[in-house]
Enzyme design. Sequence first.
Site, short mmCIF file in Angstrom:
data_model
loop_
_atom_site.label_atom_id
_atom_site.label_comp_id
_atom_site.label_asym_id
_atom_site.label_seq_id
_atom_site.Cartn_x
_atom_site.Cartn_y
_atom_site.Cartn_z
N GLY A 201 0.76 -1.23 0.00
CA GLY A 201 0.00 0.00 0.00
C GLY A 201 0.79 1.28 0.00
O GLY A 201 0.19 2.37 0.04
N GLY A 202 2.13 1.21 -0.04
CA GLY A 202 2.90 2.44 -0.06
C GLY A 202 2.57 3.30 -1.27
O GLY A 202 2.34 4.52 -1.15
N GLU A 221 -6.04 -6.47 -4.50
CA GLU A 221 -5.02 -7.31 -3.88
C GLU A 221 -5.53 -8.75 -3.80
O GLU A 221 -6.61 -9.01 -3.27
CB GLU A 221 -4.66 -6.80 -2.49
CG GLU A 221 -3.71 -7.68 -1.72
CD GLU A 221 -2.46 -8.07 -2.48
OE1 GLU A 221 -2.08 -9.26 -2.46
OE2 GLU A 221 -1.87 -7.18 -3.12
N ASP A 248 -8.33 -11.61 -7.29
CA ASP A 248 -7.29 -11.79 -8.29
C ASP A 248 -7.52 -10.79 -9.41
O ASP A 248 -8.61 -10.76 -10.03
CB ASP A 248 -7.35 -13.22 -8.83
CG ASP A 248 -6.17 -13.57 -9.71
OD1 ASP A 248 -5.60 -12.66 -10.33
OD2 ASP A 248 -5.83 -14.76 -9.79
N CYS A 318 10.29 -3.91 -9.20
CA CYS A 318 11.47 -3.62 -8.38
C CYS A 318 12.52 -4.71 -8.63
O CYS A 318 12.98 -5.36 -7.69
CB CYS A 318 11.12 -3.51 -6.90
SG CYS A 318 10.30 -4.98 -6.22
#
Length: 352
Positions: A201-202, A221, A248, A318
């Site tokens: 949630g950032g 999510e 999903d 990332c």
Amino acid sequence: MISRHVDRDLDVEVRAALHIGLYELLFSDGTPNRAAVASAVELAKPNLGFKLVNAVLRRVIDDDGGKLRLPADDTPDGAAIRHSHPLWLVKRWWKWLGPNPTRALLAAGNRPTELVLRVNTLRTGPLGEDGAPAGGIVVPGEPFDDALPEARRVTGGLDVLADPGWREGHYVAMSRGSMRAARAVDPQPGERVLDLCAAPGGKTTHMAALMGGEGTIVAIEKHGGRARALRRTCERVGAGNVEVISGDALEVELAAGSFDRVLLDAPCSGLGTLASHPDLRWRVQERDLPELGRLQGRLLEVAQRAVKPGGRLVYSVCTLNPGEERLPEGKITRLWPHRDGTDGFYISAVGG
């Protein structure tokens, strides 16, 4: 190094004790050799393999005259051992980036990461001209990045979860790379935004703050526990314009072209976060990558259907793996741990 002295399978606790002992001998300048050996031996007990631990570590010291040496990092094999990364990954980076950038990247993976906080303007109020929250609330750390005025770098110790400021939602701990991904979406007040794969949630709550709490963010999510945690995070930081859907993203019904902006922060190998998640280098396997790539492609199709014509779509991961990069036609941002001092990221923004 263990295999030079042991030619049989070892119990897990014995191998773990050897790993720790060898690490102290090779990398911990402040630990005398005999103390490192004694500590590893105690760790192996009560397994009778403690005798083998003692013998192997003492033999390692004696064989090198008490002066332990790691192999040079001038080949992938040597670099993998010297920098403690899996050989398959070192070979991939070596081929993709070349020797010097790979060595720098491997070294960065073993350095402590920076602690960065994001000022949560939903709780603190807007930032003033001096960069401080206009409401007078103090957030730990100092501004350091003109492109991210909400970012604060903390030097020294800070127990984030025990800090009253965190509990009151004044800030969120997140990497600069994650902030750059949310910034790339450039969400505007009043818009309808989709965040696929939203937990923890950032980025979701960052976008909510950038929108001033106005408009709607639909955050999907897949995992129920993470979805519940995301709802708690939104409540803590005052992100009342976030609607969390537990499901999903490949199955949730989304009307075509119904969102002004879409963020797909896709599930990935995480190879840009090895400094903050050092165990990940050993958990991710090369054989996992093709399936991840297929999942990313399917999720991207969902994102592309959901964004309205002319809307903005951002794909981010990332990781540092060209096989997981998508949207090559977009405005691309790459962040490198050894160059930028933050998690490695690939971000591509199209439209909008």
